[in-house]
Motif scaffolding. Structure first.
Motif, short mmCIF file in Angstrom:
data_model
loop_
_atom_site.label_atom_id
_atom_site.label_comp_id
_atom_site.label_asym_id
_atom_site.label_seq_id
_atom_site.Cartn_x
_atom_site.Cartn_y
_atom_site.Cartn_z
N LEU A 10 0.95 -1.34 -0.02
CA LEU A 10 -0.12 0.41 0.35
C LEU A 10 1.05 1.82 -0.18
CD1 LEU A 10 -2.59 -1.24 2.34
CD2 LEU A 10 -3.16 -1.11 0.16
N VAL A 11 1.83 1.76 0.96
CA VAL A 11 2.62 2.66 0.47
C VAL A 11 3.64 2.31 -0.88
CG1 VAL A 11 4.97 3.65 1.66
CG2 VAL A 11 3.20 1.98 3.63
N THR A 12 3.95 1.49 -0.79
CA THR A 12 4.38 1.38 -2.23
C THR A 12 3.58 2.04 -3.16
OG1 THR A 12 5.91 0.01 -1.61
CG2 THR A 12 5.66 0.32 -4.63
N ARG A 13 2.25 1.88 -3.81
CA ARG A 13 1.50 2.23 -4.41
C ARG A 13 1.16 3.71 -4.16
NH1 ARG A 13 2.22 -0.90 -8.38
NH2 ARG A 13 0.79 1.17 -8.68
N LEU A 14 0.69 3.95 -3.12
CA LEU A 14 0.79 5.02 -2.82
C LEU A 14 1.61 5.63 -3.53
CD1 LEU A 14 -1.62 4.66 0.25
CD2 LEU A 14 -2.51 5.69 -1.80
N GLY A 15 2.91 6.08 -2.76
CA GLY A 15 3.90 6.31 -3.01
C GLY A 15 3.82 6.69 -4.82
N GLY A 16 4.23 6.37 -5.45
CA GLY A 16 3.98 5.99 -6.78
C GLY A 16 2.64 6.82 -7.11
N LEU A 17 1.78 6.92 -7.10
CA LEU A 17 1.40 7.99 -6.81
C LEU A 17 1.40 10.14 -6.26
CD1 LEU A 17 -2.78 6.79 -6.43
CD2 LEU A 17 -1.38 7.35 -8.71
N GLY A 18 2.91 9.51 -5.56
CA GLY A 18 3.06 11.11 -4.84
C GLY A 18 2.73 11.57 -3.26
N TYR A 19 2.33 10.26 -2.98
CA TYR A 19 1.82 10.51 -1.14
C TYR A 19 3.13 9.90 -0.70
CZ TYR A 19 -2.62 12.02 -3.43
OH TYR A 19 -3.23 12.12 -4.15
N LEU A 20 3.21 10.12 0.76
CA LEU A 20 4.49 10.00 1.41
C LEU A 20 3.44 9.39 2.70
CD1 LEU A 20 6.56 13.10 1.06
CD2 LEU A 20 6.77 10.60 0.26
N GLU A 21 4.40 8.36 3.74
CA GLU A 21 3.32 8.40 4.68
C GLU A 21 3.81 9.16 6.07
OE1 GLU A 21 2.72 4.21 7.43
OE2 GLU A 21 4.49 4.08 5.77
N SER A 22 2.53 9.25 6.30
CA SER A 22 2.67 10.07 7.72
C SER A 22 3.32 9.59 8.81
CB SER A 22 1.33 10.80 8.18
OG SER A 22 1.76 11.46 9.32
N ASN A 37 0.10 15.96 0.57
CA ASN A 37 0.87 14.83 0.20
C ASN A 37 1.52 14.01 0.76
OD1 ASN A 37 2.22 16.49 1.94
ND2 ASN A 37 4.34 16.89 1.10
N CYS A 38 0.49 13.28 2.38
CA CYS A 38 0.99 12.53 2.98
C CYS A 38 -0.49 11.66 3.08
CB CYS A 38 1.54 12.86 4.59
SG CYS A 38 0.59 13.53 6.04
N PHE A 39 -0.08 9.91 3.76
CA PHE A 39 -1.41 9.63 3.96
C PHE A 39 -1.61 8.49 5.67
CE2 PHE A 39 2.10 7.34 2.05
CZ PHE A 39 1.15 5.91 1.83
N ILE A 40 -2.31 8.16 5.65
CA ILE A 40 -2.07 6.55 6.62
C ILE A 40 -2.69 5.71 5.98
CG2 ILE A 40 -3.38 6.73 9.41
CD1 ILE A 40 -3.31 9.53 9.90
N VAL A 41 -2.38 4.31 7.03
CA VAL A 41 -2.94 3.43 6.20
C VAL A 41 -2.87 2.45 7.00
CG1 VAL A 41 -0.51 2.92 5.24
CG2 VAL A 41 -3.09 1.91 4.19
N ASN A 42 -4.47 1.63 7.84
CA ASN A 42 -4.03 1.14 8.41
C ASN A 42 -5.13 -0.14 8.99
OD1 ASN A 42 -2.33 2.05 10.64
ND2 ASN A 42 -3.53 4.08 11.07
N PRO A 43 -4.22 -1.07 9.05
CA PRO A 43 -6.01 -2.49 8.85
C PRO A 43 -6.91 -2.09 9.84
CG PRO A 43 -3.63 -3.23 10.29
CD PRO A 43 -3.20 -1.23 9.69
N ILE A 44 -7.67 -2.43 10.10
CA ILE A 44 -9.09 -1.79 10.94
C ILE A 44 -9.90 -3.14 10.63
CG2 ILE A 44 -9.13 0.39 10.43
CD1 ILE A 44 -11.78 -0.30 8.27
N SER A 45 -9.72 -4.41 10.76
CA SER A 45 -10.53 -5.31 11.04
C SER A 45 -10.46 -6.33 9.69
CB SER A 45 -11.93 -5.04 10.85
OG SER A 45 -12.33 -5.36 9.53
N GLY A 46 -10.49 -7.44 10.89
CA GLY A 46 -10.20 -9.17 9.48
C GLY A 46 -10.72 -10.40 9.82
N GLU A 47 -11.03 -11.06 9.44
CA GLU A 47 -11.94 -12.68 9.83
C GLU A 47 -12.09 -13.58 8.82
OE1 GLU A 47 -16.30 -12.57 7.89
OE2 GLU A 47 -15.38 -10.63 8.02
N ASN A 48 -11.78 -14.71 9.16
CA ASN A 48 -11.59 -16.15 9.27
C ASN A 48 -12.60 -15.98 8.09
OD1 ASN A 48 -10.76 -17.88 7.78
ND2 ASN A 48 -11.00 -19.31 10.05
N ASP A 49 -12.61 -16.71 6.22
CA ASP A 49 -13.67 -17.48 5.52
C ASP A 49 -13.39 -19.30 6.09
OD1 ASP A 49 -14.72 -17.33 3.37
OD2 ASP A 49 -13.80 -17.84 2.34
N GLU A 50 -14.25 -19.20 7.32
CA GLU A 50 -14.32 -20.05 6.97
C GLU A 50 -14.82 -21.71 6.39
OE1 GLU A 50 -16.80 -20.59 10.78
OE2 GLU A 50 -15.49 -19.04 11.63
#
Length: 138
Positions: A10-22, A37-50
């Motif tokens: 995600l950081v690489t993809r957004l970096g390629g668009l000209g944004y930096l991680e905050s 020019n900066c972004f914040i990226v975080n995982p917010i949830s997850g679940e198992n595909d049972e």
């Protein structure tokens, strides 16, 4: 895969668009000089595909939701122009992140889920949520 692999992609993809991680954990704490020019990226949830993981005992398909936030500074001249610009940038971000070719070596499936633009007092806050299905092998 792993948390670091997906976050780095995600950081690489957004970096390629000209944004930096905050360095900050929230846009409210981010200095105005970093907005736009900066972004914040975080995982917010997850679940198992049972249903899928029960058939293959050595794999788990972790369905993750990730949030990306980017603040765009408002100018006092014309907020409509600023808002139009935010939506043009949003389209470019989603187009890049939702392209399966950009993810084929990193995650099983990645899909754009939602976006929202909030009108804050001194900036526009773009929030994009992604669904990423990660394969965990044990």
């Amino acid at each position: 895969m792993s948390y670091d692999t997906i976050k780095n992609q995600l950081v690489t993809r957004l970096g390629g668009l000209g944004y930096l991680e905050s360095r900050y954990s929230s846009m409210e704490a981010t200095p105005t000089t970093e907005r736009g020019n900066c972004f914040i990226v975080n995982p917010i949830s997850g679940e198992n595909d049972e249903d899928t993981s029960e058939t293959i005992s050595s794999l788990v398909y972790d369905i993750q939701k990730w949030r990306i936030e980017i603040a765009f500074e408002k100018s006092s001249e014309d907020q409509n122009i600023n808002n139009d610009d935010v939506h043009r940038k949003r389209e470019a971000i989603i187009k890049d992140l939702d392209n399966p070719a950009n993810w084929e070596n990193y995650a099983r499936i990645q899909k754009f889920k939602t976006w929202e633009v909030q009108d804050k007092p001194s900036y526009f806050l773009l929030t994009v949520e992604l669904k990423i299905i990660d394969t965990i092998i044990y």
